[in-house]
Design a protein around this motif. Structure first.
Motif, mmCIF file in Angstrom:
data_model
loop_
_atom_site.group_PDB
_atom_site.id
_atom_site.type_symbol
_atom_site.label_atom_id
_atom_site.label_comp_id
_atom_site.label_asym_id
_atom_site.label_seq_id
_atom_site.Cartn_x
_atom_site.Cartn_y
_atom_site.Cartn_z
ATOM 1 N N GLU A 69 32.748 43.812 46.027
ATOM 2 C CA GLU A 69 32.802 45.212 46.469
ATOM 3 C C GLU A 69 34.224 45.739 46.366
ATOM 4 N N LEU A 70 34.408 46.760 45.531
ATOM 5 C CA LEU A 70 35.712 47.399 45.373
ATOM 6 C C LEU A 70 35.895 48.362 46.534
ATOM 7 N N VAL B 29 31.552 40.575 49.038
ATOM 8 C CA VAL B 29 32.937 40.140 49.227
ATOM 9 C C VAL B 29 33.858 41.297 48.859
ATOM 10 N N ASN B 30 34.701 41.717 49.793
ATOM 11 C CA ASN B 30 35.556 42.880 49.576
ATOM 12 C C ASN B 30 36.803 42.524 48.776
ATOM 13 N N VAL B 31 37.116 43.371 47.791
ATOM 14 C CA VAL B 31 38.313 43.205 46.963
ATOM 15 C C VAL B 31 38.921 44.583 46.723
ATOM 16 N N SER B 32 40.229 44.705 46.931
ATOM 17 C CA SER B 32 40.916 45.962 46.607
ATOM 18 C C SER B 32 41.078 46.038 45.093
ATOM 19 N N PRO B 33 40.621 47.102 44.453
ATOM 20 C CA PRO B 33 40.668 47.147 42.987
ATOM 21 C C PRO B 33 42.072 47.022 42.419
ATOM 22 N N HIS B 34 43.091 47.545 43.138
ATOM 23 C CA HIS B 34 44.440 47.454 42.588
ATOM 24 C C HIS B 34 45.005 46.038 42.694
ATOM 25 N N LEU B 35 44.328 45.161 43.464
ATOM 26 C CA LEU B 35 44.751 43.765 43.583
ATOM 27 C C LEU B 35 43.867 42.815 42.778
ATOM 28 N N LEU B 36 42.819 43.330 42.154
ATOM 29 C CA LEU B 36 41.861 42.469 41.485
ATOM 30 C C LEU B 36 42.506 41.644 40.382
ATOM 31 N N GLY B 37 43.499 42.188 39.705
ATOM 32 C CA GLY B 37 44.147 41.472 38.621
ATOM 33 C C GLY B 37 45.251 40.527 39.054
#
Length: 366
Positions: free
Chosen positions: A119-120, A91-99
């Motif tokens: 997946e970052l 599952v794709n996640v943008s690291p700067h949006l994870l929080g």
């Protein structure tokens, strides 16, 4: 959630006026050693000719990037229970949006994250790497694995790799294309693979499109691969086509000029930490509540004293014997002669490999 704010694409259509405009397709990830599917990557698709990058960029321009990403995450987690046996879902996640709150809420829609790989997907600088590590550790505690996409594409990605310590490292497509004819790409892929091995991560070659590229990564001993050669993204969890399975088996067999550690595996008991008062007779692997290996239960051959040791090295069964021995002998002195743990791409324990067996096999191969 999304439809309340309507950014527009270049052709003036509203951006995701209906949540059902976002659909998912799944691309297989292949375990090369077994010529089988290890998992699938969930990829977002939208109406019209514009690609996903255009839609996500439009959402960012409109200030609703977290909402669009959260919707994709929520839809992906909803299909985990449909996965074929012994496979995972990336599952794709943008690291700067994870929080972001809405992204955290989407990730909370499924408490049990076993069989999920988060997946970052971006390698733009992250302002707070400490926060990113806390967020990924919280996901690991719920059973998720952490992957890093496009590794080798820049300093920021390598920095995240060193800081987050992912369990899965996806090699940047720029290092995969034409690797069969470019020794520089081979050297760079080997460098990333060595780095991944030092942090106990799996390496995945992404974007393989030709049999020659497959052959090159088979010779390098890369355990996982993904790309159009193995299968295009599909709305269903499709198996490998028979001709693709045959191709993978043939290329991997040709690449095995030396024996792999699979021939040296010894079975080992697994004990769930906290499940019993006494874990029993060594050797054994102590595993956490999600089945993840946490430590080894060993005994000193001189004193027969039982002790626990950290899992200092994990390898894939296709790992070359000489490579496994070399990696084992550069561990810290206290763990240098501990057995090597062998696991499959989903983290399941397959067995232990003794250092003396590695040394004997390496010597016989000379």
């Amino acid at each position: 959630m999304i439809g309340t704010r309507t950014a527009r694409l270049p052709d003036c259509r509203p951006l995701l006026a209906d949540a059902d405009d976002l659909t998912l397709v799944f691309q297989p990830i292949v375990d090369l050693a077994n010529a089988s599917i290890a998992g699938y990557e969930a990829l977002a698709r939208f109406p019209g000719a514009a690609g996903p990058d255009v839609w996500f960029a439009a959402a960012a321009d409109a200030g609703i990037a977290p909402e669009l990403e959260a919707l994709a995450i929520h839809k992906a987690l909803a299909v985990v229970d449909r996965l074929p046996r012994n496979t995972f879902l990336t599952v794709n996640v943008s690291p700067h949006l994870l929080g972001a709150d809405v992204v955290q809420q989407a990730l909370a829609s499924r408490q049990d994250l076993r069989r999920v790989v988060v997946e970052l997907t971006e390698h733009t600088p992250v302002d707070d790497l400490h926060a990113l590590r806390r967020q990924t550790e919280a996901l690991r505690a719920r059973g998720a694995l952490i992957a890093l996409d496009d590794t080798g594409s820049g300093y920021s990605g390598l920095q995240q790799m060193a800081f987050v310590r992912p369990q899965l490292v996806k090699l940047d497509r720029a290092l995969v294309a034409d690797v069969d004819s470019d020794p520089v790409r081979v050297a760079l892929a080997e460098m990333v693979g060595e780095f991944a091995g030092k942090i106990d991560a799996w390496l995945l070659a992404e974007g393989i499109e030709t049999p020659a590229e497959l052959a090159a990564f088979s010779r390098l001993g890369v355990p996982l691969a993904q790309g159009w050669l193995f299968g295009r993204p599909s709305p269903d969890f499709l198996p490998l086509a028979p001709e693709v399975e045959t191709l993978v088996r043939t290329q991997v067999a040709r690449a095995r000029l030396t024996d792999s550690v699979a021939s040296l595996l010894r079975p080992v008991r697994q004990c769930v930490v906290g499940e019993h008062d006494a874990p029993g007779v060594p050797p054994a692997v102590l595993v956490g509540p999600q089945g993840e290996p946490t430590a080894l239960l060993l005994s000193d051959p001189r004193t027969l004293e039982v002790y626990t040791a950290p899992v200092s090295l994990r390898v894939h069964p296709s790992t070359d014997i000489g490579d496994a021995l070399q990696r084992a002998l550069v561990r810290p002195p206290a763990q240098r002669f501990d057995p090597v743990l062998c696991t499959d791409p989903t983290g399941h324990v397959l067995g232990l490999v003794r250092i003396e067996d590695l040394a004997t096999a390496a010597r016989a191969a000379r």
